[in-house]
Design an enzyme around this catalytic site. Structure first.
Site, PDB file in Angstrom:
ATOM      1  N   SER A 140       0.296   1.520 -44.041  1.00 29.14           N
ATOM      2  CA  SER A 140       0.482   1.271 -45.362  1.00 29.14           C
ATOM      3  C   SER A 140       1.757   2.168 -45.919  1.00 29.14           C
ATOM      4  CB  SER A 140      -0.583   1.519 -46.288  1.00 29.14           C
ATOM      5  OG  SER A 140      -0.372   1.634 -47.817  1.00 29.14           O
ATOM      6  N   TYR A 153      -6.855   8.085 -48.391  1.00 31.81           N
ATOM      7  CA  TYR A 153      -6.272   6.532 -47.766  1.00 31.81           C
ATOM      8  C   TYR A 153      -4.990   6.796 -47.198  1.00 31.81           C
ATOM      9  CZ  TYR A 153      -4.817   1.983 -47.829  1.00 31.81           C
ATOM     10  OH  TYR A 153      -4.309   0.838 -47.342  1.00 31.81           O
TER      11      TYR A 153
END
Length: 262
Positions: A140, A153
């Site tokens: 990501s 995350y």
């Protein structure tokens, strides 16, 4: 007999994983679909078998459970037909670092990093021995940006990028292609599962566009593919700056700015 390598995709029941399944089926690859939701996997498999006439196996597994994870690892180690792994399974969570519990953080780390490493480790030696194959790790852009406020995350996705780059350096000379794919916000169920209202986000990429761009990078054999990055030279500049910084590190000498004034 299908001469194309079988593709094993984790997190395949919906979103990015399901779209990868559809695209690889369109290309004529047999598939092994891995996720927790057996019913969704079966429905997807039936649709893709009918549409593309490929063989598709469903493997129900929760990759945070060691027994389930071990079963998928064994399949990757032992099934010589599997030539491509798509390490897509992952999760996110809402809230700041201090609002998240140790248990929720450990669950996120377990799925986003531990499972990904174990599956890559299971298949990589066999691919290296064969001198062929590919591992796609879904990261990501959050892994580049602690400013986004998704500390745990983002840390897991930074791990995925670093791991992929290291694996690529090691495995590319042995014929194995490793790709890190770095999406930005993409329209999938990960937001709802994390307790985040997707309607509060702007500039959401559609999942089909994301995967099509990622596969364009796959076909070009890019080590890192960032579908929402419009100026690829920016990534090249970042890598050059990182290499320049490394060139300035003197391992045995403390930098002058840390020395007490004479």
């Amino acid at each position: 007999m299908n001469t194309r390598p079988t593709v094993l995709i984790t997190g395949a029941s919906t979103g990015i994983g399901a779209t990868y399944a559809e695209r690889f089926a369109q290309r004529g690859h047999d598939l092994i679909l891995v996720a927790r939701d057996q019913a969704r996997l079966e429905a997807l498999a039936a649709r893709l078998r009918d549409a593309h006439k490929v063989a598709i196996e469903v493997l129900q597994a929760d990759l945070t459970r060691i027994d389930d994870l071990a079963a998928v690892e064994a399949r990757l180690r032992d099934d010589a037909r599997i030539g491509i792994l798509v390490n897509n399974a992952g999760t996110a969570q809402a809230g700041s670092f201090i609002e998240q519990t140790p248990d929720s953080a450990a669950h996120l780390v377990s799925l986003n990093t531990t499972a990904l490493v174990r599956l890559a480790s299971a298949i990589a030696p066999r691919l290296a021995q064969a001198g062929d194959g590919a591992i796609i790790n879904i990261g990501s852009v959050v892994g580049l940006a602690p400013e986004f406020g998704m500390s745990i995350y983002g840390a897991t996705k930074a791990f995925v990028l670093f791991l992929s780059q290291g694996m690529s350096l090691e495995l590319a000379p042995r014929g194995v292609y490793v790709q890190a794919v770095l999406p930005a916000a993409t329209r999938t169920e990960i937001w709802e599962r994390a307790g985040i209202d997707i309607n509060t986000l702007t500039d959401i990429m559609e999942v089909g566009d994301l995967v099509d761009a990622a596969l364009a990078g796959f076909d070009r054999r890019e080590p890192v593919t960032i579908p929402p990055l419009h100026d690829g030279a920016r990534w090249d500049a970042l890598q050059a700056a990182r290499q320049g910084l490394l060139g300035e590190i003197r391992q045995s000498e403390v930098a002058a700015r840390y020395l007490a004034d004479a």
